[in-house]
Design a protein around this motif. Structure first.
Motif, PDB file in Angstrom:
ATOM      1  N   UNK A 272       0.813  -1.214   0.000  1.00  0.00           N
ATOM      2  CA  UNK A 272       0.000   0.000   0.000  1.00  0.00           C
ATOM      3  C   UNK A 272       0.842   1.257   0.000  1.00  0.00           C
ATOM      4  N   UNK A 273       1.946   1.240  -0.766  1.00  0.00           N
ATOM      5  CA  UNK A 273       2.878   2.359  -0.784  1.00  0.00           C
ATOM      6  C   UNK A 273       2.936   2.957  -2.186  1.00  0.00           C
ATOM      7  N   UNK A 274       2.900   4.290  -2.246  1.00  0.00           N
ATOM      8  CA  UNK A 274       3.123   4.991  -3.507  1.00  0.00           C
ATOM      9  C   UNK A 274       4.466   5.703  -3.418  1.00  0.00           C
ATOM     10  N   UNK A 275       5.279   5.588  -4.450  1.00  0.00           N
ATOM     11  CA  UNK A 275       6.614   6.179  -4.401  1.00  0.00           C
ATOM     12  C   UNK A 275       7.144   6.425  -5.792  1.00  0.00           C
ATOM     13  N   UNK A 276       8.165   7.271  -5.870  1.00  0.00           N
ATOM     14  CA  UNK A 276       8.903   7.447  -7.108  1.00  0.00           C
ATOM     15  C   UNK A 276      10.093   6.499  -7.087  1.00  0.00           C
ATOM     16  N   UNK A 277      10.565   6.124  -8.265  1.00  0.00           N
ATOM     17  CA  UNK A 277      11.712   5.224  -8.361  1.00  0.00           C
ATOM     18  C   UNK A 277      12.979   6.028  -8.624  1.00  0.00           C
ATOM     19  N   UNK A 278      14.093   5.551  -8.071  1.00  0.00           N
ATOM     20  CA  UNK A 278      15.394   6.167  -8.304  1.00  0.00           C
ATOM     21  C   UNK A 278      16.232   5.215  -9.160  1.00  0.00           C
ATOM     22  N   UNK A 279      16.817   5.726 -10.238  1.00  0.00           N
ATOM     23  CA  UNK A 279      17.604   4.885 -11.136  1.00  0.00           C
ATOM     24  C   UNK A 279      19.092   5.182 -10.973  1.00  0.00           C
ATOM     25  N   UNK A 280      19.885   4.123 -10.831  1.00  0.00           N
ATOM     26  CA  UNK A 280      21.320   4.260 -10.595  1.00  0.00           C
ATOM     27  C   UNK A 280      22.098   3.431 -11.618  1.00  0.00           C
ATOM     28  N   UNK A 281      23.373   3.779 -11.886  1.00  0.00           N
ATOM     29  CA  UNK A 281      24.186   2.990 -12.821  1.00  0.00           C
ATOM     30  C   UNK A 281      24.433   1.585 -12.266  1.00  0.00           C
ATOM     31  N   UNK A 282      24.566   0.622 -13.160  1.00  0.00           N
ATOM     32  CA  UNK A 282      24.850  -0.763 -12.779  1.00  0.00           C
ATOM     33  C   UNK A 282      26.365  -0.960 -12.720  1.00  0.00           C
ATOM     34  N   UNK A 283      26.933  -1.225 -11.515  1.00  0.00           N
ATOM     35  CA  UNK A 283      28.383  -1.368 -11.400  1.00  0.00           C
ATOM     36  C   UNK A 283      28.900  -2.754 -11.786  1.00  0.00           C
ATOM     37  N   UNK A 284      27.994  -3.678 -12.092  1.00  0.00           N
ATOM     38  CA  UNK A 284      28.402  -5.069 -12.357  1.00  0.00           C
ATOM     39  C   UNK A 284      28.172  -5.486 -13.811  1.00  0.00           C
ATOM     40  N   UNK A 285      28.217  -4.523 -14.726  1.00  0.00           N
ATOM     41  CA  UNK A 285      27.812  -4.782 -16.104  1.00  0.00           C
ATOM     42  C   UNK A 285      28.554  -5.965 -16.726  1.00  0.00           C
ATOM     43  N   UNK A 286      29.865  -6.049 -16.518  1.00  0.00           N
ATOM     44  CA  UNK A 286      30.661  -7.072 -17.204  1.00  0.00           C
ATOM     45  C   UNK A 286      30.322  -8.492 -16.770  1.00  0.00           C
ATOM     46  N   UNK A 287      29.845  -8.677 -15.529  1.00  0.00           N
ATOM     47  CA  UNK A 287      29.535 -10.027 -15.063  1.00  0.00           C
ATOM     48  C   UNK A 287      28.052 -10.173 -14.708  1.00  0.00           C
ATOM     49  N   UNK A 288      27.228  -9.338 -15.314  1.00  0.00           N
ATOM     50  CA  UNK A 288      25.826  -9.271 -14.938  1.00  0.00           C
ATOM     51  C   UNK A 288      24.966 -10.055 -15.921  1.00  0.00           C
TER      52      UNK A 288
END
Length: 331
Positions: A272-288
């Motif tokens: 029952x929560x309304x919120x905005x999302x925060x987007x951040x860079x992915x630091x694990x791209x090479x092994x993700x």
């Protein structure tokens, strides 16, 4: 709920890593469904020993086993001396869950020793006892391959996935032991909190929301999809694997890929929560792994496995645990 026609009463069962996430759920499944089963948990338990990435070496925690009444042996699967403690028992089934499961660990020697070499010792114990071996493999064996992921098509992108693939190859070569490998995909559910940073994003997002924080998603999260599986279905797969008459390796997922954004959407709905999302860079791209989807048709056909929880149903079932962890553990 019982997932097999096997009567485990009077059986003796070993669960390595039994104080961890999946191991503790297994231990309590047997205890709750078979009053006369003998369950032995073997676990290193956590201390402050840390890996090269700063994460704890062991996630085993006594709080995962607060309701457990069986036998506990404290030991490290890398220690021959500790494993010798198991010689006092003759096991019917061995559920091998202990491992270094952190995909960001760079110490290849330690990962291979812990995951592969210790497995050889436990296979020998299974051979001596005439026990069936059910062990944790991983969807990490598929690396960055496109889905759906099928057994026989692997390309691990990190040493953890490689160690699990080598375990699978070793298991197939066993002549005197039935060894069944279960390639878990993205597991979530009760008793995972003490995995800390490696706990599922279902739990991490849930705790962020309850703390009043904006959920932090990697950039492009609506396109990053995984096969998320509720731990109860993982338990089902382990129990069904006990009926296997020959060695094999099987995927354990739902067969459906869902996005991380969908997880947050479902959590917001349930909480029952309304919120905005925060987007951040992915630091694990090479092994993700940007996409995982298990081909579970062989698992259905040969083990009789059928996932019972959609992502919506699994998260709904997980909400009481997430709330309890927030109230009892989060400062």
């Amino acid at each position: 709920m019982r997932y097999s026609d096997i009567d485990f009463n009077s059986k003796t069962i070993l669960i390595t890593g039994g104080a961890g996430f999946i191991g503790s759920n297994l231990a309590l499944y047997f205890q709750n469904n078979y009053p006369n089963v003998k369950v032995v948990v073997f676990d290193r338990f956590r201390d402050e020993t840390r890996l090269d990435n700063g994460n704890l070496l062991s996630f085993g925690h006594f709080k995962n086993l607060q309701d457990f009444t069986g036998e506990i042996i404290t030991g490290d699967i890398n220690s021959k001396e500790d494993l010798e403690k198991l010689s006092d028992f003759r096991f019917d089934y061995i559920f091998h869950q202990a491992a270094i499961s952190d995909t960001t660990v760079q110490n290849q020697k330690l990962v291979m020793q812990t995951n592969l070499e210790a497995f050889k010792d436990l296979l020998q114990k299974a051979k001596i006892d005439g026990a069936k071996m059910i062990y944790a493999s991983s969807g990490a064996v598929y690396g960055k391959l496109p889905g759906p992921h099928r057994v026989g098509q692997e390309a691990p992108a990190n040493v953890y996935g490689y160690s699990k693939l080598m375990m699978d190859h070793l298991a197939r070569k066993q002549e005197d032991v039935v060894a069944v490998g279960l390639r878990y995909f993205n597991v979530y559910g009760p008793r995972e909190y003490f995995k800390q940073k490696t706990a599922s994003m279902v739990l991490q997002f849930g705790l962020q929301l309850l703390s009043g924080q904006k959920p932090r998603l990697f950039e492009g999260s609506q396109k990053i999809k995984r096969d998320f599986i509720f731990v109860e279905d993982v338990i089902q797969a382990n129990i069904k694997a006990c009926e296997a008459q020959k060695s094999g390796v099987y995927n354990v997922g739902t067969g459906i890929a869902r996005s991380f954004k969908e997880i947050v959407d479902i959590l917001c709905e349930e909480l029952g929560i309304e919120t905005e999302y925060e987007y951040i860079p992915n630091p694990f791209v090479k092994q993700y792994q940007f996409f995982t989807q298990a081909d579970i048709e062989p698992t259905r056909r040969e083990l009789g496995y059928a996932p019972k929880f959609s992502l919506e149903e699994g998260i709904k079932a997980d909400i009481p645990y997430i709330k309890r962890i927030f109230e009892e553990e989060v400062e």
